[in-house]
Design a protein around this motif. Structure first.
Motif, PDB file in Angstrom:
ATOM      1  N   VAL A 236       0.835  -1.202   0.000  1.00  0.00           N
ATOM      2  CA  VAL A 236       0.000   0.000   0.000  1.00  0.00           C
ATOM      3  C   VAL A 236       0.869   1.252   0.000  1.00  0.00           C
ATOM      4  N   LEU A 237       1.878   1.304   0.863  1.00  0.00           N
ATOM      5  CA  LEU A 237       2.745   2.476   0.958  1.00  0.00           C
ATOM      6  C   LEU A 237       3.547   2.694  -0.321  1.00  0.00           C
ATOM      7  N   THR A 238       4.029   1.604  -0.907  1.00  0.00           N
ATOM      8  CA  THR A 238       4.814   1.714  -2.128  1.00  0.00           C
ATOM      9  C   THR A 238       3.943   2.142  -3.306  1.00  0.00           C
ATOM     10  N   HIS A 239       2.755   1.528  -3.403  1.00  0.00           N
ATOM     11  CA  HIS A 239       1.855   1.811  -4.524  1.00  0.00           C
ATOM     12  C   HIS A 239       1.278   3.227  -4.441  1.00  0.00           C
ATOM     13  N   ALA A 240       1.280   3.809  -3.249  1.00  0.00           N
ATOM     14  CA  ALA A 240       0.744   5.162  -3.070  1.00  0.00           C
ATOM     15  C   ALA A 240       1.537   6.213  -3.852  1.00  0.00           C
ATOM     16  N   ARG A 241       2.751   5.879  -4.285  1.00  0.00           N
ATOM     17  CA  ARG A 241       3.602   6.850  -4.989  1.00  0.00           C
ATOM     18  C   ARG A 241       3.552   6.685  -6.509  1.00  0.00           C
ATOM     19  N   ARG A 242       2.694   5.803  -6.998  1.00  0.00           N
ATOM     20  CA  ARG A 242       2.762   5.381  -8.400  1.00  0.00           C
ATOM     21  C   ARG A 242       2.668   6.536  -9.393  1.00  0.00           C
ATOM     22  N   ASP A 243       1.746   7.483  -9.163  1.00  0.00           N
ATOM     23  CA  ASP A 243       1.538   8.552 -10.147  1.00  0.00           C
ATOM     24  C   ASP A 243       2.728   9.504 -10.230  1.00  0.00           C
ATOM     25  N   ASP A 266      -4.359   9.130   1.526  1.00  0.00           N
ATOM     26  CA  ASP A 266      -5.226   8.167   2.213  1.00  0.00           C
ATOM     27  C   ASP A 266      -4.588   6.785   2.236  1.00  0.00           C
ATOM     28  N   GLU A 267      -3.883   6.413   1.162  1.00  0.00           N
ATOM     29  CA  GLU A 267      -3.210   5.114   1.127  1.00  0.00           C
ATOM     30  C   GLU A 267      -2.005   5.102   2.069  1.00  0.00           C
TER      31      GLU A 267
END
Length: 409
Positions: A236-243, A266-267
């Protein structure tokens, strides 16, 4: 009480265990007399109470998980199958067959269930394609004719450990693709995240405060609530930076140049909450530590304001309980940020002889970056060129070419 908390790190459960031991002492000592070492007696009895509780929780969790995996009927009726039915976790658990070695379990599952190519599996495991192909071939031959049964009590932790590792590797391939034009395969990362959420729900049975079922209390245990929560938090924490990781044309944007307002707050809040929950379980494993590192990165407003000393300390613990070349590489970056680039360079150069990472483009790119920080543009350029020759991801190649062009000026 102090002795138990120091050993097991779960205050409330230790307090309950000590109270039960004191009740035992009240009854037994009146009948049999006070033992020669009363404090040792209390610690021993309280420890056994703690372990018995964890064993009961582990047995219950295994039964619940097997109930979740078990098909609702003995025979499969295609007319009863709906599109929202999800058998992915069942298939993951079944492919991690006990007749296979851990390496073969993971290779087969990544290929057959995760859908990764042989080359992608090789990149994920840091081994050659021919090695992976042989593992998959042997694995299929080994399990030919075997019944795919649910895990027994003695297989439970081992099977789940393999499943967690497979999900971790699938997510990593989605986060940074080993080959292709795009830096990320968001659909693959989100599929790994979705399955991990399902697994988290199935294993915890809606009991987020259930302790890790490992009576030893040692760090690095896998398969319990803490590990699943830790892995989910990390994703969740890693994917929160995707954009923020790529520009309009899909170009790679390094962490020091990312617009952190594009991170999903929120993530990050959800991931941080999961980290805190997982660290209360008593036994701390590698996923919890990696998630804690990701949480420290996420709470910083810039690379410069990041608490690198805390990250370096977490990496030191991670190196003790789950050592690997990639962990050492991450630790080297944190140490370079606290003690200067030379300290990090020494560590990264020490990995040159590693058979998995010595010639890997990530090690070479990190080494180039540290030499760039140390003010050696020519040496940095040479390492960037070496990294460029070894990566198959177009977005990473373009980033490396940009650094080479910048240093060539």
């Amino acid at each position: 009480m102090a002795a138990l908390v120091r050993r097991y790190d779960v205050f409330d459960q230790c307090e309950d265990a000590v109270q039960e031991a004191l009740v035992d002492a009240f009854v037994r000592w009146r009948a049999n007399g006070v033992p020669e070492r009363p404090v040792g007696w209390l610690i021993s009895v309280a420890s056994r109470r703690l372990m018995d509780g964890w064993r009961r929780d582990n047995a219950r969790r295994q039964r619940e998980f097997n109930d979740f995996l078990r098909a609702p009927a003995d025979e499969f009726d295609p007319d009863d199958y709906h599109e929202d039915t999800d058998d992915t976790i069942r298939l993951l658990v079944l492919c991690c067959h006990p007749a296979l070695t851990p390496g073969s379990q993971i290779a087969l599952t990544l290929r057959s269930v995760g859908g990764l190519t042989t080359a992608e599996v090789a990149a994920a495991l840091l081994v050659g394609e021919s090695t992976v192909a042989q593992r998959i071939s042997r694995a299929k031959h080994t399990i030919q004719g075997e019944r795919f049964e649910l895990p027994t009590a003695d297989q439970y932790d081992v099977r789940l450990r393999a499943v967690l590792h497979v999900l971790y590797l699938i997510f990593n391939e989605g986060h940074t693709a080993s080959a292709g034009d795009a830096l990320q395969r968001v659909d693959l990362a989100e599929e790994a995240l979705r399955i991990t959420r399902l697994l988290h729900h199935a294993l915890t049975n809606s009991r987020p405060n259930t302790p890790s079922p490992h009576p030893s209390g040692t760090a690095g245990s896998s398969g319990g609530f803490g590990d699943v929560s830790g892995l989910l938090a990390l994703m969740v924490l890693t994917h929160a930076r995707r954009d923020a990781r790529t520009g309009a044309g899909g170009d790679l944007i390094p962490a020091d140049r990312q617009d952190r307002s594009r991170w999903y707050a929120d993530e990050i809040a959800e991931g941080t909450r999961l980290v805190e929950d997982s660290l209360r379980t008593g036994a701390v494993g590698p996923y919890q530590l990696e998630a804690a590192i990701a949480a420290v990165h996420s709470e910083a407003t810039s690379v410069e304001s990041t608490d690198w000393r805390q990250i370096a300390g977490l990496y030191r613990i991670l190196e003790q309980i789950d050592p690997s070349p990639m962990v050492t590489l991450g630790s080297a970056v944190a140490i370079a940020m606290t003690d200067g680039p030379e300290a990090g360079i020494t560590i990264v150069e020490g990995l040159a002889g590693d058979r998995y990472l010595g010639d890997h483009h990530r090690r070479l790119a990190v080494l180039a970056h540290l030499h760039e920080l140390a003010g050696r543009p020519r040496v940095a350029r040479e390492h960037y060129l070496a990294a460029l020759a070894r990566t198959r991801n177009t977005a990473e190649q373009n980033y490396l070419r940009d650094r080479i062009a910048h240093l060539s000026k």
